[in-house]
Design an enzyme around this catalytic site. Sequence first.
Site, short mmCIF file in Angstrom:
data_model
loop_
_atom_site.label_atom_id
_atom_site.label_comp_id
_atom_site.label_asym_id
_atom_site.label_seq_id
_atom_site.Cartn_x
_atom_site.Cartn_y
_atom_site.Cartn_z
N ARG A 1 0.86 -1.19 0.00
CA ARG A 1 0.00 0.00 0.00
C ARG A 1 0.89 1.24 0.00
O ARG A 1 1.86 1.34 0.76
CB ARG A 1 -0.89 -0.01 1.24
CG ARG A 1 -1.89 1.12 1.33
CD ARG A 1 -2.70 0.99 2.63
NE ARG A 1 -3.51 -0.23 2.64
CZ ARG A 1 -3.90 -0.84 3.77
NH1 ARG A 1 -3.51 -0.38 4.95
NH2 ARG A 1 -4.65 -1.91 3.70
N ARG B 1 -1.69 6.69 9.44
CA ARG B 1 -1.69 6.15 8.09
C ARG B 1 -1.88 7.25 7.04
O ARG B 1 -1.81 8.43 7.36
CB ARG B 1 -2.75 5.06 7.99
CG ARG B 1 -2.47 3.90 8.96
CD ARG B 1 -3.32 2.70 8.68
NE ARG B 1 -2.98 1.58 9.54
CZ ARG B 1 -3.53 0.37 9.43
NH1 ARG B 1 -4.45 0.14 8.50
NH2 ARG B 1 -3.17 -0.61 10.25
N LYS C 1 -3.96 1.56 15.00
CA LYS C 1 -3.85 2.43 13.83
C LYS C 1 -4.53 3.77 14.10
O LYS C 1 -5.40 3.89 14.96
CB LYS C 1 -4.48 1.77 12.61
CG LYS C 1 -5.95 1.44 12.75
CD LYS C 1 -6.44 0.62 11.56
CE LYS C 1 -7.87 0.16 11.75
NZ LYS C 1 -8.33 -0.70 10.64
N LYS D 1 -6.08 7.36 11.92
CA LYS D 1 -6.46 7.88 10.62
C LYS D 1 -6.87 9.35 10.71
O LYS D 1 -7.58 9.73 11.64
CB LYS D 1 -7.62 7.05 10.05
CG LYS D 1 -7.25 5.59 9.82
CD LYS D 1 -8.41 4.79 9.26
CE LYS D 1 -8.00 3.34 8.99
NZ LYS D 1 -9.11 2.55 8.41
N CYS E 1 -14.98 -3.37 0.12
CA CYS E 1 -13.60 -3.70 0.47
C CYS E 1 -13.13 -4.88 -0.38
O CYS E 1 -13.90 -5.46 -1.15
CB CYS E 1 -13.49 -4.04 1.96
SG CYS E 1 -14.33 -5.57 2.42
N CYS F 1 -7.83 -11.07 1.61
CA CYS F 1 -7.85 -10.53 2.98
C CYS F 1 -8.05 -11.66 3.98
O CYS F 1 -9.04 -12.41 3.92
CB CYS F 1 -8.96 -9.49 3.13
SG CYS F 1 -9.05 -8.82 4.82
N CYS G 1 -16.17 -8.10 6.44
CA CYS G 1 -16.07 -8.36 7.87
C CYS G 1 -16.47 -7.08 8.60
O CYS G 1 -16.69 -6.06 7.97
CB CYS G 1 -14.65 -8.80 8.24
SG CYS G 1 -13.46 -7.44 8.35
N CYS H 1 -13.40 -1.33 6.51
CA CYS H 1 -12.54 -0.63 5.56
C CYS H 1 -13.34 0.14 4.52
O CYS H 1 -12.88 1.18 4.02
CB CYS H 1 -11.61 -1.62 4.87
SG CYS H 1 -10.38 -2.35 5.99
#
Length: 595
Positions: A71, A140, A204, A206, A439, A445, A484, A488
């Site tokens: 990514r 990120r 994470k 964002k 996603c 994934c 899931c 995302c």
Amino acid sequence: MSTHSVEDIKHESHRLRGSLLESLADPVTGALREDDQTLIKYHGSYQQDQRDFRDERRAAKLEPAYSFMIRTRTPGGVVTPQQWLQLDAIATTYAERGLRITTRQAFQLHGVIKSELKATMQAINAALIDTLAACGDVNRNVAVAANPQLSAAHAALHAQAAALSEHLLPNTRAYYEIWLDEERVASSGEEAEPIYGARYLPRKFKIGFAIPPYNDVDVFAQDLGFIAILDERGSVLGYNVTVGGGMGATHGDPETYPRLGSVIGFVAPDQVIAIAEAIVTTQRDYGNRDVRKRARLKYTIDDRGLDWFKLEIERRAGFSLPPARPFVFEHNGDRFGWSEGEDGRAHLTLRIPAGRIVDGALDGRGDAVRHLSGLRAIARLLLEDDRDDRAEFRMTPNQNLVIAGIAPELRARVDALIAEFGLDGYRAASPLRRNALACVAFPTCGLAMAEAERYLPDLISKVEALLARHGIADAPIHLRISGCPNGCSRPYLGEIALVGKAPGRYNLMLGADHRGQRLNTLYRDNIAETDILSALDPLFADYAGERTQDEGFGDFLVRRGVVAIPERDVRRAIPIEHAPIEHALIEHVPTEALT
């Protein structure tokens, strides 16, 4: 298998080095060592395997078909035509299934094998793009509104986002040593990490920048959001600050949930880095490191209180936050087709289904498209004929693409290319199809429980048929699918959303608005496609006959009481004067949810 926790792995990694060099050099397996699978995320990559082949390979006594997703870190999703061509060549050489635009305005390359991982990383860096901190427990890729009309404001936001992204990068030189062959400087200690510390963040992080009236970044889904406030000339006066947004949850665990960010005040442009660093370091010091599922900033704020959090970040930043300024969002989608910016340049927004840029995929009409070849041809045209080098490609947070800054004399030639290569699908696509997000999910994934990207075209066709039957094919409904509950594709902000629970089975979520200011709620649990369509059919019938003028589907469902506004999340982020919501809805919102 490693017995270390993620916190142990980070702390003992020698600033994200671990044994990555040894893992990469091991010719026996296509995988990395267990701990290194965690550390490589900070370098912008995930180890994955082709899940479609698992049973076959297991029966043949072979290890899984390991490969790596890479990514990019591209703040605001902006690349030049030259960089586009370089990334195209990298994807064609090393990856599978072309390029993919993410909901954070980055590129993902899938299917890179371990023996070619370093060469791929070096090629990306040769394009003056890197992958550092694109994944992992750090800040990120910073998302930025892709609005092409507000040329000056977009330039200001992009510069602000790029500067903040650089400021919040990890200080370690591990990335440059492992991938770019930089020689490690001998010393008795390790690099200082003044922002992240020895264990980096608990989870994470964002950041997103929005420009009202468009909320294409879904700013309330971000850990930290900046809502641009413009003066009458279109210059950026400053930003309203939002904190604590997040989409992730875990099925069956009420201690985890999606949350809208809370508006806490206003900052001037020269205060952005200071307030961001204060927020990041507060999360570093107080975030939950014992329960990883509750390690995001939203839980830190909910556990300690928003008032406490605001006082703490003001103390660290060295200034108080004045009240937020008024703002209004109209929608959180993209504007397709041609438009003209303040600078007189033309901008073209193209629909890229699920962000996947490949040749040979089918569009909504069943025709094969050549997105990869077409965009390559456009990049070459812009590189050769854009005399002042102002054209650029902008990925949008909705997985689409803006070809921005096109000189007026090139517009007809660009139009001819999009027609030739089937890039004009947005013209015939329904609003439902244009706005849909998904996603990746299967086959790569590791968290996927159900299909998403591969299922999206078929599902949309069936939902479109229902809408057409009720005479509302033109309804601009936002549909999102996630394989899931981790979110995302920001499913909890979809007017209709499917959240995967098992192969072929989803939770049906309904009732978000089209502005990104209200979460949806569970309508039906763990159901298959037949039940999903059966549940939507009568709702579409009611919407067709009883909606008010310009009323969105999610707003209609809430007004009619089909779904209730969740007390925990609804509009707590948005003071009443900032949110264009109906009085009928305000009556159902607890007062404390609006503060």
